[in-house]
Design an enzyme around this catalytic site. Structure first.
Site, mmCIF file in Angstrom:
data_model
loop_
_atom_site.group_PDB
_atom_site.id
_atom_site.type_symbol
_atom_site.label_atom_id
_atom_site.label_comp_id
_atom_site.label_asym_id
_atom_site.label_seq_id
_atom_site.Cartn_x
_atom_site.Cartn_y
_atom_site.Cartn_z
ATOM 1 N N GLY B 54 60.618 35.787 16.779
ATOM 2 C CA GLY B 54 61.633 36.821 16.861
ATOM 3 C C GLY B 54 61.881 37.467 15.518
ATOM 4 O O GLY B 54 61.735 36.819 14.482
ATOM 5 N N SER B 55 62.262 38.740 15.513
ATOM 6 C CA SER B 55 62.656 39.402 14.266
ATOM 7 C C SER B 55 64.065 38.950 13.880
ATOM 8 O O SER B 55 64.735 38.229 14.609
ATOM 9 C CB SER B 55 62.605 40.918 14.445
ATOM 10 N N HIS B 57 64.549 37.397 10.924
ATOM 11 C CA HIS B 57 64.389 36.304 9.956
ATOM 12 C C HIS B 57 63.644 36.769 8.714
ATOM 13 O O HIS B 57 63.111 35.948 7.964
ATOM 14 C CB HIS B 57 63.620 35.143 10.591
ATOM 15 N N LYS B 105 56.854 28.310 15.199
ATOM 16 C CA LYS B 105 58.105 27.582 15.050
ATOM 17 C C LYS B 105 58.490 27.020 16.425
ATOM 18 O O LYS B 105 58.312 27.675 17.450
ATOM 19 C CB LYS B 105 59.218 28.501 14.543
ATOM 20 N N ASP B 110 58.563 30.941 21.924
ATOM 21 C CA ASP B 110 57.433 31.100 21.015
ATOM 22 C C ASP B 110 56.280 30.181 21.409
ATOM 23 O O ASP B 110 55.121 30.597 21.420
ATOM 24 C CB ASP B 110 57.851 30.789 19.574
ATOM 25 N N HIS B 219 69.227 31.120 14.734
ATOM 26 C CA HIS B 219 69.711 32.148 15.653
ATOM 27 C C HIS B 219 71.199 31.989 15.902
ATOM 28 O O HIS B 219 71.726 32.491 16.885
ATOM 29 C CB HIS B 219 68.973 32.078 16.992
#
Lengths: 331, 331
Positions: B54-55, B57, B105, B110, B219
């Site tokens: 995911g964006s 990070h 991760k 993911d 998150h």
């Protein structure tokens, strides 16, 4: 106030000590008086570069100490100028006999204290020149400044003058290069949120949830105006247009574009601003030849960004590209 | 919500596009499907390294694409896994014929999507191995994870496996090195504030002004416990002790110490945490042989930090020291 600190009175000393431990290959930290110098000491025959100012703008200035940039940096208390007692030993540590250039951001306290330190150093046999960075186009005078404030353009001055010193230029030449950068660099910033100085404990100003401060200073000083929160593209125009106009950019000009985060802004947002600023420059016929995006001159945890444009010539480009080995800038 | 964005629906694409324009010497951005690869393409004979997630990070993972680290990175929507449709082309772009290691991760989405992409790539003739990073000691299972979460230790996995690939190791050896890093790295984080996902528009959780969340996920997932706001030294102990205990650190061990900012924390505070974490390790007789301090695996504008410790051996140290040329890590 939520900060990862132990005590507002000791936060700068503790932070700089940690910085020194983490980067002992690049910097040496001197505790009393507090300043940071290159790990290897002054470089024989090289003009020394010294900068400094209030803390809270990290990585400026200590993060720019190292090969190709500064020889010493002097961190004051948060948002408060360092004293001549700190600056003097930093000048002495940076001087290998070729003289020292002091790079000062235009804030009244910094200018006065660096002036006093330079006079004392001169009396001790150090040749010192001083340049004052005043790149912020937002306001002519402000809370802490007569004339324009010195902000993120300082990074370009320190990088390029540092490269000139590293290639062996003498003190007058390094000073001339620094002045040339100063004459060709302009910046403007925006705050989405305020920041909190540790010893104050409360935000330095109030900013409603639906407003932003355009033309903010790096200490939270008032800017040009408050406007309603807007899209990134619109905000970027509010920053880029005054910068480009003041610089008198013309079609065919080549520039360095620096989008700087104020400390609390995600990198992803800085790249949105960068993309828009680049397009606006291209629409003016200006070529973005070099780029830098990230947190370089911050205001603690403030959310916001600034846009800096430096008009490049061939020599400035070459000096920007020259190798640099500091903790915050390395290539 | 105050963010330097234009539209929550397009923010990732716009940001990655800006990133590509700013760093065209290092990366190439592919818009449809969205992924980032090395500017020069896959390196003949070298094992390819791919990561993603995911964006939100940043600089993870696109900031780690470049010589000595990743060959391709796949940014999903904010805090949401990229799809197999994106991951597949990234694997293909990274494969010069020597095979591809995918570094994932440990988040359920993911892991599933990389698994699917790897199977499809395998059917297309790409040899793919996958390693799963699960370094967060805070919780055993969480909101988005079966087993431990993968957090800032990922940086060490990508750097060290990247160096192994760069020196010419084959796919099995690079995979073994990555597994060795994963076996020896642990992390734990703390949140002082929440963060706001753009398309949600409100903070992802409520955290009172006088409390912090210890063991936070990247998150904003709940951690171990909420405790009253405390001094940096105390907070650092809450993070370092579980990490060191879980790793079974013994006197004489040498480690890499990474103090990672969550996005909204000033660098100065990270160095305060670093200083304390280092002293705590030294009190255990552990030598901090390598250090990294800064924003590497962030959670948008969250204020907070994480502490990561990697037990080093001679080879891992050598691979950590090997040259790296990415936008976020360079030496």
């Amino acid at each position: 106030m939520k900060k990862l600190i132990n005590d507002p009175q000791t936060v700068v000393a503790e932070s700089v000590a940690g910085f020194g431990l983490a980067h002992a290959d690049v910097v040496a930290v001197h505790a009393d008086p507090l300043f940071v110098s290159r790990a290897g000491g002054a470089v024989p025959g090289k003009v020394g570069l010294v900068s400094g100012g209030g803390s809270g703008h990290e990585p400026l200035h200590a993060g720019f100490v190292g090969k190709g940039m500064l020889d010493a940096a002097v961190p004051g208390p948060v948002f408060t100028s360092p004293t001549p007692d700190q600056i003097g030993p930093a000048i002495a540590a940076a001087d290998s006999g070729a003289g020292v250039l002091a790079i000062v951001k235009n804030y009244t306290g910094d200018v006065l204290n660096f002036e006093t330190a330079a006079e004392l150093a001169d009396a001790d046999g150090h040749r010192v020149r001083t340049v004052v960075v005043a790149d912020d186009v937002a306001v002519e005078d402000s809370l802490y400044t007569a004339g324009r404030r010195g902000v993120a353009g300082t990074v370009a001055v320190e990088k390029i003058a540092g490269a000139a010193a590293e290639r062996g230029d003498g003190l007058e030449q390094v000073t001339e290069v620094a002045e040339r950068v100063i004459a060709n660099v302009r910046s403007m910033g925006v705050a989405l949120t305020a920041c909190t100085v540790p010893h104050a404990g409360v935000p330095s100003f109030d900013l409603p949830d639906d407003e932003i401060e355009v033309g903010i200073g790096i200490h939270g000083e008032p800017g040009r105006r408050r406007v309603p929160m807007a899209r990134a593209d619109e905000i970027t125009e509010m920053l880029l247009d005054p910068v480009a106009d003041d610089l008198g950019l013309a079609p065919g000009d080549k520039v360095l574009l620096l989008v700087n985060g104020m400390g609390g802004t995600p990198a992803s947002e800085l790249y949105v601003v960068y993309g828009r600023a680049r397009r606006l420059l291209e629409e003016r016929g200006v070529e973005v030849a070099r780029s830098l995006v990230g947190n370089y001159v911050t205001s603690l945890e403030m959310q916001g960004a600034s846009v800096t444009v430096l008009r490049l010539d061939e020599e400035l480009t070459e000096l920007w590209d020259a190798p640099v080995h500091t903790t915050a800038l390395r290539w």
